[in-house]
Design an enzyme around this catalytic site. Structure first.
Site, PDB file in Angstrom:
ATOM      1  N   CYS A  60      -2.943   0.291   9.663  1.00  0.00           N
ATOM      2  CA  CYS A  60      -3.990  -0.664   9.268  1.00  0.00           C
ATOM      3  C   CYS A  60      -4.887  -1.083  10.413  1.00  0.00           C
ATOM      4  O   CYS A  60      -5.999  -1.528  10.189  1.00  0.00           O
ATOM      5  CB  CYS A  60      -3.394  -1.953   8.721  1.00  0.00           C
ATOM      6  SG  CYS A  60      -1.716  -1.897   8.285  1.00  0.00           S
ATOM      7  N   HIS A 112       0.834  -1.206   0.000  1.00  0.00           N
ATOM      8  CA  HIS A 112       0.000   0.000   0.000  1.00  0.00           C
ATOM      9  C   HIS A 112       0.868   1.256   0.000  1.00  0.00           C
ATOM     10  O   HIS A 112       1.998   1.225   0.487  1.00  0.00           O
ATOM     11  CB  HIS A 112      -0.864   0.050   1.274  1.00  0.00           C
ATOM     12  CG  HIS A 112      -2.027  -0.891   1.276  1.00  0.00           C
ATOM     13  ND1 HIS A 112      -2.282  -1.742   2.328  1.00  0.00           N
ATOM     14  CD2 HIS A 112      -3.024  -1.097   0.372  1.00  0.00           C
ATOM     15  CE1 HIS A 112      -3.384  -2.434   2.067  1.00  0.00           C
ATOM     16  NE2 HIS A 112      -3.855  -2.063   0.892  1.00  0.00           N
TER      17      HIS A 112
HETATM   18  C1  CIR Z   1      -3.503  -7.601   3.214  1.00  0.00           C
HETATM   19  O1  CIR Z   1      -2.677  -8.071   2.431  1.00  0.00           O
HETATM   20  O2  CIR Z   1      -4.526  -7.055   2.844  1.00  0.00           O
HETATM   21  C2  CIR Z   1      -3.226  -7.736   4.703  1.00  0.00           C
HETATM   22  N1  CIR Z   1      -2.525  -8.935   4.951  1.00  0.00           N
HETATM   23  C3  CIR Z   1      -2.441  -6.543   5.208  1.00  0.00           C
HETATM   24  C4  CIR Z   1      -3.169  -5.261   5.098  1.00  0.00           C
HETATM   25  C5  CIR Z   1      -2.397  -4.110   5.619  1.00  0.00           C
HETATM   26  N2  CIR Z   1      -3.185  -2.938   5.588  1.00  0.00           N
HETATM   27  C6  CIR Z   1      -2.703  -1.693   5.513  1.00  0.00           C
HETATM   28  O3  CIR Z   1      -1.516  -1.490   5.354  1.00  0.00           O
HETATM   29  N3  CIR Z   1      -3.578  -0.688   5.541  1.00  0.00           N
END
Ligand code: CIR
Length: 265
Positions: A255, A168
């Site tokens: 997140c 991201h």
């Molecule tokens: C994903 O790949 O969607 C999750 N394992 C990690 C999401 C991390 N989210 C973020 O950085 N906002």
């Protein structure tokens, strides 16, 4: 303190689920340990609460292994919230699950409709604009949809690019204050932060770029001493939180919560 980009009265967080072992990851560097993840998560929520903010802690949702990474499912702004449309197929349903919780804080909730995709992790809201990185999870159409959805809320949406191979946009940057961004060098070289002051993560410590400014605190993952020292010397009030288990799933500080000040009725 009145900066709308980091002054918050509320946050929403979700407990990690047992199914977290099935969470998405770019590279397998080990299975997250649920007990340790829960302990880190509790420290994180305590740090948010220590600023005086009210934190709603949602129960774990076993149906969605990545639902602890709640930021990706919504964007909360002062005047309303936008329900995202996650680009990861296994996460698409998380947005609808979150909508009723958002409705208890906001009367104005907007949505991103098919076929576009956008995830909260690609969105950095600063004092003056909303930066959104295209990525494997966020399309140009999704960014355009966000622009339309927020047009009357007083924000400019600017499309930028998440570096190749980075999950991201915010994996590689965070807001520190009205003018200052913490960023990896691989992201800032793109020129996307022109007009801001940029502080770089120390070499080899790129994984701590995903921090959050939350009221008076900068909350960042533990284990990155050079960057922590640099931020401490720059005058930020640092709080370090363990993040080893979330990091196995490419997750960081942003997140794990939605941070906002709901409009007063
Ligand atoms: C994903 O790949 O969607 C999750 N394992 C990690 C999401 C991390 N989210 C973020 O950085 N906002």
């Amino acid at each position: 303190m009145s900066a709308r980009s980091y002054t918050f009265t509320h946050a929403i967080s979700r407990r990690p689920s047992k199914s977290i072992i099935d969470g998405l990851r770019a590279i397998d560097i080990g299975t997250p340990d649920l007990a340790l993840f829960e302990a880190h998560h509790a420290d994180y929520v305590a740090a948010l609460r220590s600023t005086g903010a009210k934190v709603e802690l949602l129960e774990a949702d076993e149906a969605y292994p990545d639902s602890v990474f709640i930021e990706d499912a919504a964007l909360c702004l002062p005047k309303g919230a936008v329900v995202m449309r996650p680009g990861a197929p296994s996460r698409l349903g998380e947005a609808a699950v979150l909508a009723p919780t958002l409705a208890s804080y906001y009367s104005d909730i907007r949505t991103i409709d098919a076929p576009d995709f956008i995830e909260g992790g690609d969105i950095l809201t600063t004092e003056r604009e909303i930066l959104v990185g295209t990525s494997a999870r966020t399309t140009t159409g999704g960014i355009e949809a966000l622009r339309r959805a927020t047009a009357d809320w007083g924000y400019t949406v600017r499309e930028v690019h998440t570096p190749e191979g980075v999950l991201h946009f915010k994996t590689d940057c965070s807001l520190l204050d009205e003018e200052t961004i913490l960023s990896t060098e691989r992201l800032s070289v793109s020129g996307c932060f022109e007009g801001y002051k940029v502080l770089h993560t120390a070499e080899g410590e790129e994984a701590c770029a995903n921090a959050i400014r939350f009221n008076e605190l900068v909350i960042m993952p533990a284990g990155f001493p050079k960057t922590a020292e640099m931020l401490d010397k720059a005058g930020y009030n640092l709080r370090l939180v363990g993040n080893t288990e979330a990091a196995k799933l490419d997750g960081g500080m942003s997140c794990l919560s939605l941070r906002f000040s709901p409009p007063v009725a």
